[in-house]
Design an enzyme around this catalytic site. Structure first.
Site, PDB file in Angstrom:
ATOM      1  N   ARG A  32     139.723 -32.434 -37.585  1.00 30.69           N
ATOM      2  CA  ARG A  32     140.159 -32.543 -36.186  1.00 30.69           C
ATOM      3  C   ARG A  32     141.320 -31.623 -35.861  1.00 30.69           C
ATOM      4  O   ARG A  32     141.606 -31.397 -34.682  1.00 30.69           O
ATOM      5  CB  ARG A  32     140.563 -33.992 -35.883  1.00 30.69           C
ATOM      6  CG  ARG A  32     139.389 -34.974 -35.893  1.00 30.69           C
ATOM      7  CD  ARG A  32     139.827 -36.359 -35.461  1.00 30.69           C
ATOM      8  NE  ARG A  32     140.800 -36.922 -36.395  1.00 30.69           N
ATOM      9  CZ  ARG A  32     141.524 -38.006 -36.144  1.00 30.69           C
ATOM     10  NH1 ARG A  32     141.406 -38.620 -34.969  1.00 30.69           N
ATOM     11  NH2 ARG A  32     142.373 -38.472 -37.045  1.00 30.69           N
ATOM     12  N   TYR A 149     139.504 -52.484 -43.599  1.00 29.71           N
ATOM     13  CA  TYR A 149     139.402 -51.328 -44.487  1.00 29.71           C
ATOM     14  C   TYR A 149     138.583 -51.685 -45.724  1.00 29.71           C
ATOM     15  O   TYR A 149     137.678 -50.936 -46.126  1.00 29.71           O
ATOM     16  CB  TYR A 149     140.794 -50.858 -44.896  1.00 29.71           C
ATOM     17  CG  TYR A 149     140.764 -49.679 -45.842  1.00 29.71           C
ATOM     18  CD1 TYR A 149     140.448 -48.400 -45.392  1.00 29.71           C
ATOM     19  CD2 TYR A 149     141.040 -49.848 -47.203  1.00 29.71           C
ATOM     20  CE1 TYR A 149     140.405 -47.317 -46.263  1.00 29.71           C
ATOM     21  CE2 TYR A 149     141.005 -48.771 -48.077  1.00 29.71           C
ATOM     22  CZ  TYR A 149     140.684 -47.513 -47.604  1.00 29.71           C
ATOM     23  OH  TYR A 149     140.635 -46.452 -48.470  1.00 29.71           O
TER      24      TYR A 149
END
Length: 251
Positions: A32, A149
């Protein structure tokens, strides 16, 4: 060999890019942060051909389009390293931010699925390829504050095994790499830039490095074609297992 690496701008992803480049692989680097992609491409472009994609893997349509339109030199992918992943927060589930949960699932599960779905059919058609999925020991051993997670990494493990079952009869390999404590930017992301909390994760220990994990990944990819490494779990020697927690109420 042509290798696509997601989350290539830091940590394990960048270490994998350097490791594969040293062994002559063409690289498709996905991340990104454009400036980091440019820096890495400038460094490794002296060794091997590089193609960069500034791309958020949570964007389904962008992933489909970009991976379908890779330049011819990079279009035949031999290895996909599904490395991009995040962990956000360490609060108990009942006090967690729902946006953190969603972002974790969208990155660790959906992003991995989008990339795999775009690339796997080509590997099957060529009867050749290797998908490396970055899991974690958190997928097997839960810890307080890990909730979502841990769940996403358990998904990575089981998805990898189930995909191998689907691929029986092909020469396509799938491996789940499941590290313990690795010193990277993950802790800073988890604590949203709180450097002191991030540093405390590694204080007075000798964690593994991204290079350690890149070494294992490269080893898996370069095994004989008739062998598939299903999963590898690894920890630093400073990390092990605790007894199950027991709460004793005072009466």
């Amino acid at each position: 060999m042509t290798v696509l690496i997601t989350g290539a701008t830091a940590g394990i992803g960048a270490a994998c890019a350097r490791r594969f480049a040293l062994h002559g692989a063409r690289l498709v680097l996905v991340g990104r942060r454009a400036h980091r992609l440019d820096t890495l491409a400038h460094e490794l472009g002296k060794l091997v051909p590089i193609h960069t994609l500034e791309l958020d893997i949570r964007n389904r349509s962008a992933v489909q389009q970009e991976l379908a339109e890779l330049p011819a030199e990079f279009a035949t992918l031999d290895v996909l390293v599904n490395n991009a992943g995040i962990a956000l927060g360490l609060e108990p589930a009942q006090r967690s931010d729902l946006d953190d949960w969603v972002a974790t699932v969208e990155t660790n599960i959906m992003g991995l699925l989008y990339c795999t779905h775009a690339i796997l059919p080509g590997m099957v058609a060529r009867n050749k390829g290797h998908i490396i999925n970055l899991g974690s020991v958190a997928g097997s051993y839960p810890y307080p504050g890990g909730h979502v997670y841990c769940g996403t990494k358990a998904f990575v493990h089981q998805f990898s095994l189930a995909m191998r079952a689907d691929l029986l009869g092909t020469k396509v390999h799938v491996t789940s790499i499941e590290p313990g404590k690795v010193q990277s930017e993950l802790a800073q992301v988890r604590f949203k830039g709180n450097a002191a909390r991030a540093a405390a994760v590694y204080a007075d220990t000798e964690p593994m490095t991204p290079d350690d994990i890149a070494d294992v990944i490269h080893w898996c990819v370069t095994r004989p074609a008739h062998a598939n490494i299903n999963s590898i779990e690894l920890m630093p020697v400073d990390q092990a297992f605790n007894p199950l927690a027991v709460h004793r109420a005072r009466i």
